[in-house]
Motif scaffolding. Structure first.
Motif, PDB file in Angstrom:
ATOM      1  N   MET A   1       0.844  -1.194   0.000  1.00 31.71           N
ATOM      2  CA  MET A   1       0.000   0.000   0.000  1.00 31.71           C
ATOM      3  C   MET A   1       0.885   1.251   0.000  1.00 31.71           C
ATOM      4  O   MET A   1       1.939   1.266   0.627  1.00 31.71           O
ATOM      5  CB  MET A   1      -0.903   0.013   1.236  1.00 31.71           C
ATOM      6  N   PRO A   2       0.412   2.310  -0.695  1.00 28.45           N
ATOM      7  CA  PRO A   2       1.199   3.525  -0.709  1.00 28.45           C
ATOM      8  C   PRO A   2       1.241   4.167   0.665  1.00 28.45           C
ATOM      9  O   PRO A   2       0.289   4.074   1.445  1.00 28.45           O
ATOM     10  CB  PRO A   2       0.466   4.399  -1.725  1.00 28.45           C
ATOM     11  N   GLN A   3       2.346   4.810   0.947  1.00 24.01           N
ATOM     12  CA  GLN A   3       2.482   5.487   2.223  1.00 24.01           C
ATOM     13  C   GLN A   3       1.569   6.712   2.271  1.00 24.01           C
ATOM     14  O   GLN A   3       1.257   7.323   1.247  1.00 24.01           O
ATOM     15  CB  GLN A   3       3.937   5.920   2.428  1.00 24.01           C
ATOM     16  N   GLU A   4       1.150   7.064   3.498  1.00 19.32           N
ATOM     17  CA  GLU A   4       0.366   8.280   3.640  1.00 19.32           C
ATOM     18  C   GLU A   4       1.247   9.492   3.360  1.00 19.32           C
ATOM     19  O   GLU A   4       2.429   9.510   3.692  1.00 19.32           O
ATOM     20  CB  GLU A   4      -0.208   8.371   5.062  1.00 19.32           C
ATOM     21  N   LYS A   5       0.645  10.480   2.739  1.00 19.78           N
ATOM     22  CA  LYS A   5       1.377  11.689   2.435  1.00 19.78           C
ATOM     23  C   LYS A   5       1.781  12.379   3.734  1.00 19.78           C
ATOM     24  O   LYS A   5       0.933  12.732   4.551  1.00 19.78           O
ATOM     25  CB  LYS A   5       0.513  12.617   1.589  1.00 19.78           C
ATOM     26  N   PRO A   6       3.078  12.566   3.971  1.00 22.74           N
ATOM     27  CA  PRO A   6       3.513  13.147   5.243  1.00 22.74           C
ATOM     28  C   PRO A   6       3.115  14.615   5.347  1.00 22.74           C
ATOM     29  O   PRO A   6       3.057  15.326   4.355  1.00 22.74           O
ATOM     30  CB  PRO A   6       5.030  12.970   5.208  1.00 22.74           C
ATOM     31  N   ASP A   7       2.847  15.036   6.556  1.00 28.20           N
ATOM     32  CA  ASP A   7       2.531  16.441   6.798  1.00 28.20           C
ATOM     33  C   ASP A   7       3.829  17.176   7.088  1.00 28.20           C
ATOM     34  O   ASP A   7       4.475  16.946   8.122  1.00 28.20           O
ATOM     35  CB  ASP A   7       1.567  16.555   7.982  1.00 28.20           C
ATOM     36  N   LEU A   8       4.229  18.038   6.170  1.00 30.34           N
ATOM     37  CA  LEU A   8       5.515  18.729   6.301  1.00 30.34           C
ATOM     38  C   LEU A   8       5.372  20.102   6.943  1.00 30.34           C
ATOM     39  O   LEU A   8       6.369  20.823   7.084  1.00 30.34           O
ATOM     40  CB  LEU A   8       6.156  18.885   4.914  1.00 30.34           C
ATOM     41  N   ARG A   9       4.154  20.471   7.358  1.00 25.61           N
ATOM     42  CA  ARG A   9       3.953  21.818   7.863  1.00 25.61           C
ATOM     43  C   ARG A   9       4.685  22.053   9.182  1.00 25.61           C
ATOM     44  O   ARG A   9       5.007  23.202   9.525  1.00 25.61           O
ATOM     45  CB  ARG A   9       2.462  22.087   8.040  1.00 25.61           C
ATOM     46  N   ASN A  10       4.936  20.966   9.923  1.00 26.94           N
ATOM     47  CA  ASN A  10       5.631  21.132  11.201  1.00 26.94           C
ATOM     48  C   ASN A  10       7.141  21.265  11.033  1.00 26.94           C
ATOM     49  O   ASN A  10       7.843  21.554  12.001  1.00 26.94           O
ATOM     50  CB  ASN A  10       5.317  19.957  12.129  1.00 26.94           C
ATOM     51  N   LEU A  11       7.657  20.991   9.817  1.00 23.16           N
ATOM     52  CA  LEU A  11       9.090  21.112   9.560  1.00 23.16           C
ATOM     53  C   LEU A  11       9.426  22.534   9.173  1.00 23.16           C
ATOM     54  O   LEU A  11       8.656  23.235   8.502  1.00 23.16           O
ATOM     55  CB  LEU A  11       9.513  20.162   8.441  1.00 23.16           C
ATOM     56  N   ARG A  12      10.598  22.975   9.606  1.00 15.44           N
ATOM     57  CA  ARG A  12      11.057  24.296   9.190  1.00 15.44           C
ATOM     58  C   ARG A  12      11.290  24.312   7.691  1.00 15.44           C
ATOM     59  O   ARG A  12      11.652  23.298   7.094  1.00 15.44           O
ATOM     60  CB  ARG A  12      12.330  24.673   9.940  1.00 15.44           C
ATOM     61  N   GLU A  13      11.130  25.435   7.029  1.00 18.32           N
ATOM     62  CA  GLU A  13      11.237  25.520   5.570  1.00 18.32           C
ATOM     63  C   GLU A  13      12.612  25.090   5.050  1.00 18.32           C
ATOM     64  O   GLU A  13      12.690  24.358   4.050  1.00 18.32           O
ATOM     65  CB  GLU A  13      10.901  26.950   5.117  1.00 18.32           C
ATOM     66  N   PRO A  14      13.713  25.475   5.693  1.00 13.66           N
ATOM     67  CA  PRO A  14      15.022  24.989   5.223  1.00 13.66           C
ATOM     68  C   PRO A  14      15.130  23.466   5.243  1.00 13.66           C
ATOM     69  O   PRO A  14      15.760  22.873   4.382  1.00 13.66           O
ATOM     70  CB  PRO A  14      16.010  25.637   6.195  1.00 13.66           C
ATOM     71  N   VAL A  15      14.500  22.841   6.233  1.00 14.40           N
ATOM     72  CA  VAL A  15      14.535  21.378   6.315  1.00 14.40           C
ATOM     73  C   VAL A  15      13.735  20.780   5.161  1.00 14.40           C
ATOM     74  O   VAL A  15      14.146  19.778   4.544  1.00 14.40           O
ATOM     75  CB  VAL A  15      13.981  20.900   7.678  1.00 14.40           C
ATOM     76  N   ARG A  16      12.562  21.398   4.868  1.00 19.99           N
ATOM     77  CA  ARG A  16      11.772  20.914   3.739  1.00 19.99           C
ATOM     78  C   ARG A  16      12.543  21.038   2.427  1.00 19.99           C
ATOM     79  O   ARG A  16      12.478  20.152   1.563  1.00 19.99           O
ATOM     80  CB  ARG A  16      10.453  21.705   3.649  1.00 19.99           C
ATOM     81  N   PHE A  17      13.303  22.126   2.275  1.00 20.64           N
ATOM     82  CA  PHE A  17      14.099  22.333   1.062  1.00 20.64           C
ATOM     83  C   PHE A  17      15.207  21.271   0.941  1.00 20.64           C
ATOM     84  O   PHE A  17      15.414  20.672  -0.118  1.00 20.64           O
ATOM     85  CB  PHE A  17      14.693  23.734   1.080  1.00 20.64           C
ATOM     86  N   LYS A  18      15.907  21.014   2.068  1.00 15.52           N
ATOM     87  CA  LYS A  18      16.970  20.001   2.054  1.00 15.52           C
ATOM     88  C   LYS A  18      16.384  18.623   1.758  1.00 15.52           C
ATOM     89  O   LYS A  18      16.998  17.802   1.075  1.00 15.52           O
ATOM     90  CB  LYS A  18      17.702  19.989   3.389  1.00 15.52           C
ATOM     91  N   LEU A 110       5.101  22.778  -3.404  1.00 17.26           N
ATOM     92  CA  LEU A 110       4.247  23.909  -3.056  1.00 17.26           C
ATOM     93  C   LEU A 110       4.436  24.345  -1.610  1.00 17.26           C
ATOM     94  O   LEU A 110       3.995  25.440  -1.215  1.00 17.26           O
ATOM     95  CB  LEU A 110       2.784  23.562  -3.317  1.00 17.26           C
ATOM     96  N   THR A 111       5.107  23.501  -0.807  1.00 16.16           N
ATOM     97  CA  THR A 111       5.364  23.877   0.582  1.00 16.16           C
ATOM     98  C   THR A 111       6.661  24.663   0.730  1.00 16.16           C
ATOM     99  O   THR A 111       6.997  25.082   1.847  1.00 16.16           O
ATOM    100  CB  THR A 111       5.441  22.617   1.472  1.00 16.16           C
ATOM    101  N   LEU A 112       7.365  24.855  -0.378  1.00 14.32           N
ATOM    102  CA  LEU A 112       8.647  25.552  -0.332  1.00 14.32           C
ATOM    103  C   LEU A 112       8.473  27.024  -0.666  1.00 14.32           C
ATOM    104  O   LEU A 112       7.518  27.434  -1.340  1.00 14.32           O
ATOM    105  CB  LEU A 112       9.628  24.917  -1.324  1.00 14.32           C
ATOM    106  N   GLU A 113       9.424  27.806  -0.185  1.00 14.63           N
ATOM    107  CA  GLU A 113       9.446  29.201  -0.576  1.00 14.63           C
ATOM    108  C   GLU A 113       9.694  29.302  -2.076  1.00 14.63           C
ATOM    109  O   GLU A 113      10.220  28.381  -2.705  1.00 14.63           O
ATOM    110  CB  GLU A 113      10.547  29.952   0.177  1.00 14.63           C
TER     111      GLU A 113
END
Length: 495
Positions: A1-18, A110-113
């Motif tokens: 089964m496909p993994q659930e889409k993780p919620d990245l809103r709790n991560l800082r933006e630089p971490v999401r970019f990396k 879309l969650t990135l700057e």
């Protein structure tokens, strides 16, 4: 089964970019790993299976190549195999591109700057362009190789080595505007040891008269006393056999290559060797082939005219050490007749052949393959079947490590107008025996512990001159008469 889409809103933006960059680079290094970590694990596992399968195939052929090099090349050089490889490369390019797109998707751009999203988008596009472009280019090279093998090499019958040797007739075809039909401008038999690759080049003058043919052949019945008739002049020399046979196809019913067949038969009768295959090279197109490999470098002892004969001399190839010749100048160096004899020209042709053998490296073939293959399709015609390509590639790689010996049936030993063919056959046999003795005497095949033997001691009636060489410390003259014994070609010219 496909993994659930993780919620990245709790991560800082630089971490999401990396994280987004990491997923792209993971796809580059190990396709499917981004999906295993953050996407569809099923898709990732399928990608890993494909990668593992491809790696296993590559490792298998590497190991097989170490154990059985010629057989591996034969398998990989088959047009059918090359077509499969081409299709696999295209499918791999499409699949890899899809994984990059999916890795970009699961990075949730879309969650990135805005600036970070732009960087991730550009990087993804660049990686897709580089990876897919490389794979598509590889598929083009494979297709070129397939087309080259299918165009140049046939599906003819394999010819077994005779007494442990392959004998290949190399003909330089001259079909210029001032010539009637094609005539081999040069003829050399490359006698190759089937085990070591050690090679003897046997040069035959184009003006050899009264050449015989093997008993029972159509040409032998037509010319029982040798290839000549009353007042035939230049029309009954060795290089005219090709034209005669091509113009009398009725003597060779069902044979699509009567010229090559008749010339091969004549050379067999002259040398006493079984000719396994022939290679016909169009000298006019040879220039393009030499340009494709980047030219050759030679030591030139005597300047060679460009032009002459029926056309004016346009210039000279000057003498000197390490002279680099492009296709145009190398061709004139090999075929120029002005201010020299046919026999000197034969020696220069051996220089060119030896140079190509020694200087054509695997890296040159890989980096300039398309140009080489394109030129070769126009230049080369051969009876070597595609199934033997690996055998001769393997022998050529071995031959690069060994000195090349030569024998030329030229004056003063051989009078070309009335040749002693029994003497030619004897000298050919001696040349081959002396070459083989280098391996039997334990030189290790490198020619270091046994010096290349010279010809038999000449009698007063058959003196033999060694050519002046351009490999001496002071190259003041080019060879005028190729040696009539077994000589290291490096003694004629340094390639």
């Amino acid at each position: 089964m496909p993994q659930e889409k993780p919620d990245l809103r709790n991560l800082r933006e630089p971490v999401r970019f990396k994280r987004a960059l990491a997923l792209l680079f993971m796809t580059l290094v190990l396709p499917g790993s981004a999906q295993i970590v953050a996407g569809s694990r099923k898709a990732g596992r399928w990608a890993w299976r494909v990668v593992a399968g491809l790696v296993a195939i590559v490792v298998f052929f590497i190991v097989l190549g170490l154990i059985w090099r010629s057989g591996t090349i034969n398998i990989l050089a088959r047009p059918g195999t090359l077509r499969i490889v081409q299709v696999l490369l295209i499918l791999l390019a499409i699949g890899w591109a899809a994984l990059f797109v999916d890795a970009y998707r699961i990075a949730q751009p879309l969650t990135l700057e805005r600036n970070h999203r732009l960087v991730a988008s550009i990087l993804d596009g660049v990686l897709i362009f580089v990876v897919v472009g490389a794979l598509i280019y590889a598929s083009v090279i494979v297709n070129t190789q397939r087309d080259f093998v299918a165009s140049v090499f046939g599906n003819g019958q394999k010819s077994k080595a005779e007494k442990g040797r392959y004998n290949v007739l190399l003909m330089g075809g001259d079909s210029g505007a001032d010539r009637i039909g094609t005539r081999p401008d040069s003829m050399t038999v490359a006698s190759i040891d089937a085990d070591t690759g050690r090679t003897v080049l046997i040069g035959l003058p184009r003006n050899l008269a009264k050449v015989p043919f093997p008993a029972g052949t159509a040409m032998a019945k037509q010319f029982p006393d040798g290839f000549h008739w009353k007042n035939c002049g230049a029309e009954c020399l060795l290089n005219a056999v090709y034209t005669y046979a091509a113009g009398h196809k009725n003597l060779f019913p069902g044979d699509p290559n009567p010229g090559e067949t008749a010339t091969t038969q004549a050379v067999e009768a002259v040398t006493g060797l079984k000719i396994n295959y022939y290679v016909l090279i169009d000298l006019a197109g040879f220039r393009d082939l030499l340009n494709a490999v980047g030219g050759i470098t030679l030591d030139i002892g005597k300047r060679v005219p460009i032009g002459g004969g029926s056309s004016p001399i346009k210039g000279y190839i000057e003498a000197g050490k390490n002279q680099h010749l492009d296709g145009y100048h190398a061709l004139w160096f090999a075929r120029s007749r002005a201010e020299s004899s046919d026999y000197e020209r034969m020696a220069r042709q051996k220089c060119v052949m030896s140079a190509m053998l020694n200087q054509l490296s695997p890296s040159t073939v890989l980096t300039k393959f398309q140009g080489i293959a394109s030129a070769s399709k126009q230049v080369v015609k051969t009876s070597i079947p595609a199934g033997e390509l690996g055998t001769f590639t393997d022998l050529a790689l071995d031959a690069k490590k060994l000195p090349v010996s030569s024998f030329s049936a030229v004056p003063p030993l051989i009078h070309t107008g009335d040749p002693d063919f029994a003497l030619i056959r004897t000298k050919v046999a001696e040349a081959i025996a002396k070459s083989e003795s280098l391996d039997k005497e334990g030189s290790g095949g490198d020619g270091k512990t046994s010096s290349t033997p010279s010809s038999s001691k000449p009698t007063s009636s058959t003196t033999t001159k060694k050519p002046s060489t351009s490999t001496t410390k002071k190259p003041t003259s080019s060879p005028t008469t190729p040696a009539t014994g077994v000589d290291d070609v490096a003694s004629i010219c340094k390639a």
